[in-house]
Design a protein around this motif. Sequence first.
Motif, PDB file in Angstrom:
ATOM      1  N   LYS A  68     -11.833  -7.728   7.263  1.00 42.37           N
ATOM      2  CA  LYS A  68     -12.245  -6.366   7.596  1.00 42.37           C
ATOM      3  C   LYS A  68     -10.996  -5.550   7.892  1.00 42.37           C
ATOM      4  O   LYS A  68      -9.976  -6.087   8.290  1.00 42.37           O
ATOM      5  N   GLY A  69     -11.095  -4.254   7.715  1.00 36.97           N
ATOM      6  CA  GLY A  69     -10.000  -3.370   8.074  1.00 36.97           C
ATOM      7  C   GLY A  69      -8.965  -3.214   6.980  1.00 36.97           C
ATOM      8  O   GLY A  69      -9.202  -3.497   5.808  1.00 36.97           O
ATOM      9  N   TYR A  70      -7.784  -2.763   7.376  1.00 31.70           N
ATOM     10  CA  TYR A  70      -6.736  -2.407   6.425  1.00 31.70           C
ATOM     11  C   TYR A  70      -6.097  -3.605   5.723  1.00 31.70           C
ATOM     12  O   TYR A  70      -5.558  -3.475   4.652  1.00 31.70           O
ATOM     13  N   MET A  71      -6.113  -4.777   6.318  1.00 32.41           N
ATOM     14  CA  MET A  71      -5.466  -5.955   5.733  1.00 32.41           C
ATOM     15  C   MET A  71      -6.502  -6.995   5.318  1.00 32.41           C
ATOM     16  O   MET A  71      -6.332  -8.176   5.551  1.00 32.41           O
ATOM     17  N   SER A  82      -4.158  -0.141   1.155  1.00 33.96           N
ATOM     18  CA  SER A  82      -5.420   0.379   1.660  1.00 33.96           C
ATOM     19  C   SER A  82      -5.200   1.720   2.338  1.00 33.96           C
ATOM     20  O   SER A  82      -4.097   2.032   2.789  1.00 33.96           O
ATOM     21  N   CYS A  83      -6.253   2.526   2.385  1.00 38.90           N
ATOM     22  CA  CYS A  83      -6.175   3.817   3.054  1.00 38.90           C
ATOM     23  C   CYS A  83      -7.560   4.204   3.555  1.00 38.90           C
ATOM     24  O   CYS A  83      -8.560   3.594   3.192  1.00 38.90           O
ATOM     25  N   TRP A  84      -7.600   5.218   4.385  1.00 47.98           N
ATOM     26  CA  TRP A  84      -8.857   5.718   4.933  1.00 47.98           C
ATOM     27  C   TRP A  84      -9.336   6.841   4.021  1.00 47.98           C
ATOM     28  O   TRP A  84      -8.615   7.789   3.736  1.00 47.98           O
ATOM     29  N   HIS A  85     -10.568   6.719   3.512  1.00 50.33           N
ATOM     30  CA  HIS A  85     -11.115   7.737   2.620  1.00 50.33           C
ATOM     31  C   HIS A  85     -12.628   7.796   2.790  1.00 50.33           C
ATOM     32  O   HIS A  85     -13.291   6.751   2.781  1.00 50.33           O
ATOM     33  N   TYR A  91      -9.533   0.124  -0.701  1.00 45.58           N
ATOM     34  CA  TYR A  91      -8.456  -0.754  -1.145  1.00 45.58           C
ATOM     35  C   TYR A  91      -7.990  -0.321  -2.526  1.00 45.58           C
ATOM     36  O   TYR A  91      -8.733  -0.382  -3.488  1.00 45.58           O
ATOM     37  N   LEU A  92      -6.762   0.124  -2.578  1.00 46.98           N
ATOM     38  CA  LEU A  92      -6.169   0.553  -3.836  1.00 46.98           C
ATOM     39  C   LEU A  92      -5.269  -0.572  -4.331  1.00 46.98           C
ATOM     40  O   LEU A  92      -5.175  -1.620  -3.728  1.00 46.98           O
ATOM     41  N   GLY A  93      -4.601  -0.342  -5.407  1.00 53.19           N
ATOM     42  CA  GLY A  93      -3.702  -1.361  -5.913  1.00 53.19           C
ATOM     43  C   GLY A  93      -4.388  -2.353  -6.822  1.00 53.19           C
ATOM     44  O   GLY A  93      -3.799  -3.341  -7.233  1.00 53.19           O
TER      45      GLY A  93
END
Length: 123
Positions: A68-71, A82-85, A91-93
Motif C-alpha cells: 500500500k502507499g507510495y512504495m 508513484s504520485c498522488w492523483h 503508479y507510473l513507470g
Amino acid sequence: MTVLITEDPGRSIDVYLRPLVDELKDLWTNGVCTYDKATGKMFTLRAAVMWIVNNFPAYAMVSGWSTKGYMACPVCKENVTSCWHAGKVCYLGHRRWLPWDHEWREKDKEFDGNTEHRLRPRE
C-alpha cells in the motif's frame, strides 16, 4: 505455531515465519539423514517450497513488504514511480516493461510528460 501468535498475524506474520524459512533453507542445503523403508538404506532428505499461492494483501503479510502507499510495488521496490492523483496513489513507470523500440516509450504528452528511458526493474 497458532498458539505462539498472540497479536494480529497480519502485522508480523513474516517474523513468525522466519524460523520456518530458516529451517527450510537448512533442509535444502544440508538435508537430514533419513531411512528408506523400501530400500533399507539411509539417504539425505532435502526439502523445498515449490510455490505458494496467495492474494496481494497476503503477499504483503508474508514478505514484510508493504503493498500500500507510495512504495507498494514488490518488484520495483525503492525504484517505484508513484504520485498522488485524483485522490489516490498512482503508479507510473509501467512503460519500463515495454521493449526498447516500443512507440509508447517516446510518448510524453499521453502519459506523465516524460519519455521513458529507464531499464525494466530486475525481477
